[in-house]
Design a protein around this motif. Structure first.
Motif, PDB file in Angstrom:
ATOM      1  N   GLN A 212      10.842  10.503 -14.081  1.00 56.26           N
ATOM      2  CA  GLN A 212       9.628  10.626 -13.290  1.00 56.26           C
ATOM      3  C   GLN A 212       9.704  11.884 -12.435  1.00 56.26           C
ATOM      4  N   CYS A 214       7.903  13.837  -9.534  1.00 58.63           N
ATOM      5  CA  CYS A 214       6.949  13.578  -8.455  1.00 58.63           C
ATOM      6  C   CYS A 214       6.668  14.856  -7.673  1.00 58.63           C
ATOM      7  N   VAL A 300       7.150  11.020 -16.859  1.00 61.57           N
ATOM      8  CA  VAL A 300       5.946  10.615 -16.131  1.00 61.57           C
ATOM      9  C   VAL A 300       5.789  11.588 -14.972  1.00 61.57           C
ATOM     10  N   ARG A 305       5.828   8.054  -6.419  1.00 59.57           N
ATOM     11  CA  ARG A 305       6.626   7.275  -7.359  1.00 59.57           C
ATOM     12  C   ARG A 305       5.875   6.053  -7.851  1.00 59.57           C
ATOM     13  N   ILE A 313      14.168   3.839 -14.484  1.00 62.40           N
ATOM     14  CA  ILE A 313      13.355   5.032 -14.249  1.00 62.40           C
ATOM     15  C   ILE A 313      14.073   5.891 -13.213  1.00 62.40           C
ATOM     16  N   SER A 315      13.810   9.207 -10.785  1.00 63.81           N
ATOM     17  CA  SER A 315      12.781  10.044 -10.169  1.00 63.81           C
ATOM     18  C   SER A 315      13.363  11.331  -9.600  1.00 63.81           C
TER      19      SER A 315
END
Length: 662
Positions: A212, A214, A300, A305, A313, A315
């Motif tokens: 992920q 962000c 993603v 988040r 997952i 991040s």
């Protein structure tokens, strides 16, 4: 031998291999159709020899064998796939199927025919969870029985076998390739290496973690994801999360098609969630289900988040390049005018927090305006190009006010005027004090420059913000706090977050109007609403304290804002109601030099007990009256305009205010 020749030879050998494999399956069907024994004739031997020769000529496995390896097909499943492909390669194969099945109407392959004619048969070859149907390599048509239903090769697989690469048409418009990114700045390149290492270390696990990314900068996140894929030797595709269906059957189809595509094209998927509203629980639930079920390499991207329960997952927060890296980007993109920059690059990098793409765009815009024939202020051209590049993200969230006012237009007591000049000095010199002199390294709290402008309507609060914007050559954006505040929990912070995130790129001046809508004497918590209101206020103050620019709040009544909140604001400027001398000065400055006037008496006009904003309204209305009468502006026009303004204010003009005007 060059790469083009090698590529051509491989494709030619792959085609020979495929045709020979197809021929051997056709021979098996023909043998069964004619009820003859399996032959080891010279024709069969020749096909086998072709397969072996073609394999020897290839630098990589033939695509048929690659499909078998990728999807784990058995020999019988491989032959079913080839039997279905024969329908596309041989014009008479349909008739041969009818002959082999003893029914001229059954001009298509079936499981029954495969079980009877092909070697090493097994009944479960076309079970729903078996490889051929799970991966949708073949399609099962309607029939009276499962074994008698028509079988057809999937078009994407057919083209893949012959070496034609394209994305499945059912994914077209949903999934798109992302081109390879330009070289990243060192901090982002280092992060890309770190992200790639997560997947490489997890390659032996049953299900890879989702990565992920962000942050507020979508282009940087995509560039980093593209670089990660380059490190890993895979391609990258992007899918906007808005296309993910909520219906289970549709979601299953999309998942299966993408997973197959990712295997065939050796691709990772970037799911773009940057524009989703995380407070939309229905949508976030759908996204969560999709992420928990998807396999393969998945990124993603989102502003914040996203939590999922059933899958690991990892991040990473993606930031823009550092000031030093932005300076190097400016220098490299302005290399052709480097001698003329004269220290401008550092100034740009400390004021504007831009992504590499935005810096390149600003440089291109600025260089396009430069000509060698006339003297031009390169620094100002670059500065204005940065302002324009930073605007689009904020224009949809706030009202941009083009600053036209100067210090000459502002009439204030000396103390207030001096404080405004101090504010300008803080903004202008913040890079020197924070960066060069080390204050930012010593303490990262409270580096934002915040101000509270208090005073009744029309006393010059917005005008003062315009003057500061004009002085500092920065954009001014007005945010009406009464429209930002929401009764729904979390909505106010979300609205404020969007504004600050967009504003940080250009270091604009933010003018939060009507602060009374959010602030107030809320220290005493009586209920949950008061408690949450305090959270909203604290969030705004926290963002103002960390905002790398100037944030101004206005209020009509300073006493309505709790002193605990006021202490967190660096400057507090009280805009008093103008006295007679100040009103007279405003009247002397109110008309542009081109406006024709006759007999205006500033001392008499100052008898009107109104604020500067009302004075400007009266002056403007009087100008229209005079222009319509084809006359210069006179006291009689101002008298009519004053009556109109007082009627709007629901006040009455007194003889003391207008005595001796006409």
């Amino acid at each position: 031998m060059n790469a083009t020749t090698v590529n051509y030879n491989w494709h030619e050998a792959n085609e020979r291999y495929l045709l020979a494999a197809l021929g051997m399956v056709r021979d098996a069907i023909e043998t069964y159709a004619h009820k003859t024994q399996s032959s080891t004739s010279s024709a069969q031997q020749q096909k086998q020899q072709t397969i072996e020769t073609a394999t020897a000529d290839m630098t990589a496995p033939p695509l048929l064998e690659r499909v078998c390896q990728l999807f784990g097909l058995s020999e019988f499943e491989r032959d079913i796939l080839l039997m279905c492909a024969c329908m596309e390669f041989y014009g008479d194969f349909a008739a041969l199927c009818g002959l082999a099945q003893g029914d001229t109407q059954k001009t298509y392959p079936t499981l029954s025919l495969a079980l009877a004619a092909l070697p090493n048969p097994h009944w479960d070859a076309i079970a729903p969870d078996a490889k051929l149907r799970y991966w949708r390599l073949i399609e099962l048509g309607e029939g009276r029985a499962l074994t008698l239903s028509p079988l057809r090769i999937d078009e994407r697989i057919l083209h893949y076998l012959v070496g034609r690469q394209y994305i499945d048409e059912r994914l077209a418009g949903i999934v798109e390739p992302i081109p390879e990114a330009r070289e990243l700045v060192p901090s982002q390149q280092q992060l890309a290496q770190q992200i790639a290492a997560v997947w490489m270390q997890s390659s032996q696990t049953e299900k890879l973690p989702i990565l992920q990314l962000c942050g507020i900068e979508p282009i940087s996140k995509r560039a980093i994801a593209s670089t990660v894929c380059k490190i890993l030797g895979v391609n990258l595709h992007i899918m906007p999360v808005q296309v993910v269906p909520s219906a289970p059957a549709e979601m299953e189809t999309l998942l299966r098609l993408w997973e197959r595509e990712s295997i065939l094209s050796n691709s990772a998927l970037l799911i773009d969630c940057d524009k989703i509203d995380i407070t939309d629980l229905t949508r976030t639930h759908t996204i969560g289900r999709f992420l928990e079920r998807i396999n393969g390499l998945v990124f993603v991207t989102s502003r914040e988040r996203i939590a999922i329960q059933q899958r690991p997952i990892v991040s990473f927060n993606i930031h823009k390049p550092t000031i030093e890296e932005q300076s190097l980007l400016w220098q490299s993109n302005l290399a052709q005018i480097q001698p003329q920059l004269n220290g401008q690059v550092r100034k740009l990098a400390t004021q504007f927090n831009l992504s590499p793409n935005t810096i390149r765009a600003a440089c291109a815009e600025a260089l396009g305006q430069l000509t060698g024939e006339k003297e031009q202020d390169i620094g100002q051209i670059l500065w204005d190009a940065c302002r324009k590049q930073a605007r689009p993200h904020l224009d949809e969230l706030a009202q941009r006010i083009p600053p036209t006012a100067t210090w000459e237009d502002l009439v204030l007591p000396p103390a207030q005027a001096e404080m405004l000049r101090e504010i300008a000095a803080h903004v202008r010199q913040r890079a020197t004090v924070y960066q060069n002199w080390g204050f930012a390294a010593k303490n990262t709290r409270g580096l934002g420059i915040s101000a509270l402008f208090a005073g009744s309507s029309g006393t010059g609060k917005t005008l003062a913000a315009e003057v500061l914007a004009q002085e500092l050559h920065l954009d001014l954006y007005r945010i009406d706090l009464s429209s930002v505040v929401s009764k729904y929990i979390g909505e106010t912070e979300k609205n404020l977050r969007r504004v600050f995130d967009a504003a940080e790129e250009g270091g604009v001046i933010l003018l939060f109007d009507e602060a009374d809508a959010l602030f107030g004497k809320r220290s005493e918590v009586k209920d949950s609403h008061d408690r949450y209101a305090n959270i909203e206020v604290s969030y705004l103050l926290q963002r103002m304290e960390s905002y790398p620019g100037l944030a101004i709040m206005t209020t009509n009544l300073k006493s309505s804002i709790d002193t605990a909140f006021q202490r967190r604001i660096r400057f507090a400027v009280q805009f008093p109601f103008p006295d007679a001398a100040q009103r007279a000065e405003i009247w002397r400055r109110v008309y542009p030099t081109n406006t024709p006037t006759n007999g205006l008496d500033a001392k008499k006009l100052s008898q009107l007990s109104v604020a500067g904003g009302n004075i400007r309204n009266i002056a403007l209305n009087a100008a229209f009256l005079a222009a319509d009468a084809d006359e210069p502006v006179q006291m009689k026009h101002l008298l009519r305009a004053a009556r109109t303004e007082y009627a709007k204010l629901e006040k009455s003009l007194t003889e003391a205010e207008i005595g001796g005007w006409v």
